[in-house]
Design a protein around this motif. Structure first.
Motif, PDB file in Angstrom:
ATOM      1  N   TYR A  76      -8.063   0.889   0.974  1.00 48.33           N
ATOM      2  CA  TYR A  76      -6.668   1.797   0.792  1.00 48.33           C
ATOM      3  C   TYR A  76      -6.598   2.715   1.379  1.00 48.33           C
ATOM      4  N   SER A  77      -7.469   3.426   1.696  1.00 55.35           N
ATOM      5  CA  SER A  77      -7.535   4.761   2.451  1.00 55.35           C
ATOM      6  C   SER A  77      -7.298   4.401   4.017  1.00 55.35           C
ATOM      7  N   ILE A  78      -8.047   3.430   4.393  1.00 58.98           N
ATOM      8  CA  ILE A  78      -8.084   2.991   5.774  1.00 58.98           C
ATOM      9  C   ILE A  78      -6.547   2.572   6.310  1.00 58.98           C
ATOM     10  N   MET A  79      -6.306   1.556   5.306  1.00 60.94           N
ATOM     11  CA  MET A  79      -4.569   1.051   5.595  1.00 60.94           C
ATOM     12  C   MET A  79      -3.743   1.926   5.653  1.00 60.94           C
ATOM     13  N   ILE A  80      -3.552   3.167   4.777  1.00 60.20           N
ATOM     14  CA  ILE A  80      -2.953   4.190   4.681  1.00 60.20           C
ATOM     15  C   ILE A  80      -2.806   5.065   5.983  1.00 60.20           C
ATOM     16  N   ALA A  81      -3.929   5.014   6.618  1.00 57.06           N
ATOM     17  CA  ALA A  81      -4.325   5.798   8.044  1.00 57.06           C
ATOM     18  C   ALA A  81      -3.431   4.967   9.069  1.00 57.06           C
ATOM     19  N   SER A  82      -3.773   3.495   9.026  1.00 59.40           N
ATOM     20  CA  SER A  82      -3.236   2.779   9.944  1.00 59.40           C
ATOM     21  C   SER A  82      -1.524   2.774  10.026  1.00 59.40           C
ATOM     22  N   VAL A  83      -1.096   2.997   8.640  1.00 60.64           N
ATOM     23  CA  VAL A  83       0.541   3.027   8.629  1.00 60.64           C
ATOM     24  C   VAL A  83       0.834   4.364   9.259  1.00 60.64           C
ATOM     25  N   GLN A  84       0.191   5.499   9.033  1.00 67.88           N
ATOM     26  CA  GLN A  84       0.540   6.785   9.690  1.00 67.88           C
ATOM     27  C   GLN A  84       0.469   6.556  11.404  1.00 67.88           C
ATOM     28  N   LEU A  85      -0.530   5.849  11.664  1.00 65.52           N
ATOM     29  CA  LEU A  85      -0.816   5.766  13.284  1.00 65.52           C
ATOM     30  C   LEU A  85       0.605   4.987  13.940  1.00 65.52           C
ATOM     31  N   LEU A  86       0.812   4.002  13.178  1.00 70.63           N
ATOM     32  CA  LEU A  86       2.175   3.309  13.590  1.00 70.63           C
ATOM     33  C   LEU A  86       3.393   3.862  13.328  1.00 70.63           C
ATOM     34  N   VAL A 106       7.895   0.435   2.808  1.00 72.92           N
ATOM     35  CA  VAL A 106       7.805  -1.079   2.636  1.00 72.92           C
ATOM     36  C   VAL A 106       6.354  -1.364   3.181  1.00 72.92           C
ATOM     37  N   LEU A 107       5.851  -0.854   4.164  1.00 78.62           N
ATOM     38  CA  LEU A 107       4.630  -0.929   4.653  1.00 78.62           C
ATOM     39  C   LEU A 107       3.253  -0.543   3.572  1.00 78.62           C
ATOM     40  N   LYS A 108       3.646   0.584   2.982  1.00 80.72           N
ATOM     41  CA  LYS A 108       2.871   0.985   1.729  1.00 80.72           C
ATOM     42  C   LYS A 108       2.854   0.225   0.695  1.00 80.72           C
ATOM     43  N   LEU A 109       3.998  -0.501   0.408  1.00 84.22           N
ATOM     44  CA  LEU A 109       3.888  -1.427  -0.785  1.00 84.22           C
ATOM     45  C   LEU A 109       3.283  -2.516  -0.413  1.00 84.22           C
ATOM     46  N   GLY A 110       3.351  -3.097   0.597  1.00 80.61           N
ATOM     47  CA  GLY A 110       2.449  -4.114   1.134  1.00 80.61           C
ATOM     48  C   GLY A 110       1.084  -3.965   1.033  1.00 80.61           C
ATOM     49  N   ILE A 111       0.689  -2.943   1.518  1.00 80.68           N
ATOM     50  CA  ILE A 111      -0.657  -2.261   1.341  1.00 80.68           C
ATOM     51  C   ILE A 111      -1.051  -2.504  -0.215  1.00 80.68           C
ATOM     52  N   ALA A 112      -0.205  -1.962  -1.222  1.00 80.23           N
ATOM     53  CA  ALA A 112      -0.558  -2.113  -2.568  1.00 80.23           C
ATOM     54  C   ALA A 112      -0.671  -3.370  -3.161  1.00 80.23           C
ATOM     55  N   ILE A 113       0.169  -4.161  -2.742  1.00 81.44           N
ATOM     56  CA  ILE A 113      -0.039  -5.718  -3.181  1.00 81.44           C
ATOM     57  C   ILE A 113      -1.090  -6.338  -2.894  1.00 81.44           C
ATOM     58  N   SER A 114      -1.566  -6.056  -1.435  1.00 85.90           N
ATOM     59  CA  SER A 114      -2.674  -6.938  -0.769  1.00 85.90           C
ATOM     60  C   SER A 114      -3.959  -6.297  -1.523  1.00 85.90           C
ATOM     61  N   LEU A 115      -4.016  -5.268  -2.292  1.00 85.74           N
ATOM     62  CA  LEU A 115      -5.371  -4.479  -3.029  1.00 85.74           C
ATOM     63  C   LEU A 115      -5.952  -5.668  -3.741  1.00 85.74           C
ATOM     64  N   SER A 116      -5.010  -6.436  -4.521  1.00 84.80           N
ATOM     65  CA  SER A 116      -5.410  -7.410  -5.456  1.00 84.80           C
ATOM     66  C   SER A 116      -6.135  -8.665  -4.926  1.00 84.80           C
ATOM     67  N   ASN A 117      -6.118  -8.767  -3.487  1.00 83.84           N
ATOM     68  CA  ASN A 117      -6.877  -9.679  -2.895  1.00 83.84           C
ATOM     69  C   ASN A 117      -8.119  -9.247  -2.180  1.00 83.84           C
ATOM     70  N   LEU A 162      12.683   3.639  -5.334  1.00 83.67           N
ATOM     71  CA  LEU A 162      12.340   2.169  -5.964  1.00 83.67           C
ATOM     72  C   LEU A 162      10.950   1.878  -5.766  1.00 83.67           C
ATOM     73  N   ILE A 163      10.856   1.454  -4.344  1.00 87.75           N
ATOM     74  CA  ILE A 163       9.569   0.928  -3.946  1.00 87.75           C
ATOM     75  C   ILE A 163       8.295   1.907  -4.009  1.00 87.75           C
ATOM     76  N   SER A 164       8.622   3.188  -3.956  1.00 91.83           N
ATOM     77  CA  SER A 164       7.341   4.088  -4.277  1.00 91.83           C
ATOM     78  C   SER A 164       6.739   3.972  -5.798  1.00 91.83           C
TER      79      SER A 164
END
Length: 496
Positions: A182-192, A161-172, A17-19
């Motif tokens: 977007y690519s940088i933030m996805i890489a950060s999630v993978q590192l975490l 959930v973290l990826k959803l947060g990234i998606a929502i933040s793109l509008s800002n 659902l989130i994806s």
């Protein structure tokens, strides 16, 4: 197994659902063109990254096998060896991506001139993301082999959930390139996630402590097993991402966006069936290791049948009401999306119901001929698709070719499995094929008939979806399950 399956299904429903919502948000934020660029550039990386993802299968198989034999002494050697192999493969993958991958990016992909610089940096960040994912695979394998599905589920939900947060933040984001951020933030999630997986395994499994070790025999054994899995993975990636590149070459990034949406649906369905199969796969290997082959055969047949039933129940409403569901999900639907989604749903049903056969073969470790034959069939999609597109055929012909080859590959899988673990074709037809047909024919006929009969209205889609789910569940219960399976369900319902 039932407990683990329920945990993984809970994970799957939440992440699905989130994806799905995340995809809508990302598509809106990036736009069709940038979304298509991200899909095709990431596809080039995936062509190489999937070569290493097969190591998780190898590590999980070897750990599960030793657990089935109650041999704990070799577990740490297996883990350390898998880390060494991953390091070796990572270096090779980076070299390939920075040479062949860059050549593809600059000379073969159709990307607008003003976006080529951004595409380059997205490509580099995708490589980093892939390498980070590689180093998590041995830890994932240990968690699955030990059947700690609750942790596996929680980690997956957190990542989604973290990826959803990234998606929502793109509008800002206003002053920076949204695609690059977007690519940088996805890489950060993978590192975490890499950090969290390693911390959990280090604290809970004594074999998860790495130290430099080199067992030549084990290294050769695991690398050989992983090598054939890599060969199969490369064939899958080339057939999937290769078609993505062909579509880009002939039709441009807008069609890639349509295929990207269809792949999102396909991945969601894959997660749905993988949740069930992930719970069963360690048991298949452990039963084989314990020389309980009759129980293993029964488990393999049930896994094939239940995988089909579970996928069919969720896929039937999508097949019948594809257009309306896509409109609700996406708003504006890119061209070709509807036909792409329908073909890929059928393809994933065929491929996922064959997965238990693959796991049974991998339990025996005699995988060379199996991987060569099935992978060779799937690789034929590229030359056939190229020739058909050259003749002027429409874009969806590529996906139809892929579906046809998946069916052909299924027959080869059956034949090889029959020889290795002595599951006869007649038994497979009786226990799997006939029940699945008895479920499919009435369910699809009734659902599609009602879809055509009811007039278009706001409530039309809800009525059809409810009826489709009801008739598929009823057909599955009446004709898909045997007497013992129905009795088991009745008893569980009484306890509830």
């Amino acid at each position: 197994m039932a407990k683990n399956t329920l945990l993984l299904y809970g994970r799957m429903f939440i992440t699905m659902l989130i994806s799905l919502y995340t995809s809508r948000v990302v598509l809106k934020a990036l736009g069709v063109e940038d979304y298509g660029i991200y899909n095709v550039v990431g596809g080039v990386v995936s062509m190489f990254s999937m070569l290493s993802s097969s190591m998780i299968v190898s590590t999980q198989r070897f750990i599960s096998y030793e657990l089935g034999r109650s041999e704990e002494n070799k577990l740490n050697k297996i883990f350390c060896t898998s880390i060494n192999i991953h390091a070796l493969i990572s270096v090779i993958i980076v070299l390939l991506l920075e040479t062949i991958g860059l050549w593809f990016l600059y000379y073969k992909l159709v990307i607008p001139t003003e976006r080529i610089s951004c595409a380059f940096w997205v490509f580099q960040i995708s490589i980093l993301t892939t390498i980070i994912s590689f180093t998590s695979f041995p830890y994932n394998a240990i968690i699955i082999a030990h059947e700690r599905m609750s942790i596996f589920a929680l980690m997956s939900i957190l990542e989604t959930v973290l990826k959803l947060g990234i998606a929502i933040s793109l509008s800002n984001i206003n002053n920076y390139d949204i695609l690059l951020v977007y690519s940088i933030m996805i890489a950060s999630v993978q590192l975490l996630m890499r950090f969290l997986y390693s911390q959990y395994c280090n604290k809970n499994f004594k074999e998860a402590s790495y130290h430099l070790i080199f067992d030549k025999a084990l290294f050769k054994d695991m690398l050989g097993f992983a090598g054939w899995n890599m060969f199969a993975s490369s064939a899958t990636v080339l057939s999937n991402q290769g078609t993505n590149i062909l579509l880009n070459m002939f039709f441009g990034p807008v069609v890639n966006a349509a295929r990207g949406i269809a792949v999102q649906v396909q991945n969601t369905l894959t997660q749905f069936s993988s949740s069930f199969q992930t719970a069963l796969n360690p048991q298949i290997v452990k039963l084989y290791a314990a020389n309980e082959e009759d129980k293993m055969k029964t488990l393999v047949l049930k896994s094939c049948k239940f995988t089909y039933i579970l996928l069919f129940i969720i896929s039937l409403p999508l097949l019948v009401e594809t257009k309306t569901i896509l409109q609700v999900w996406l708003g504006d639907i890119p061209d070709y999306t509807i036909i792409f989604v329908r073909i890929m749903i059928v393809t994933i049903i065929v491929e996922m119901t064959a997965r238990p056969l693959t796991m049974a073969v991998e339990a025996t470790k005699k995988i060379r001929n199996y991987k060569i034959i099935t992978s060779g069939v799937m690789l034929m999609v590229l030359p056939i698709s190229y020739v058909t597109l050259k003749t002027g055929m429409d874009a969806h012909i590529v996906l139809l070719i892929q579906l046809f080859l998946s069916v052909i590959s299924y027959f080869f899988r059956l034949h090889i499995t029959q020889r290795l673990i002595l599951i006869s074709l007649s038994l497979f037809m009786k226990k799997v094929c006939i029940p699945c047909l008895l479920i499919t024919i009435p369910s699809f006929s009734i659902s599609f008939g009602i879809h055509l009969y009811l007039p278009s209205s706001f409530y039309h889609v809800f009525i059809v979806i409810i009826i489709a789910i009801f008739v598929s569940i009823t057909s599955s219960f009446l004709w898909g399950l045997d007497a013992n399976e129905r009795c088991f369900i009745f008893n569980k319902l009484k306890k509830i």
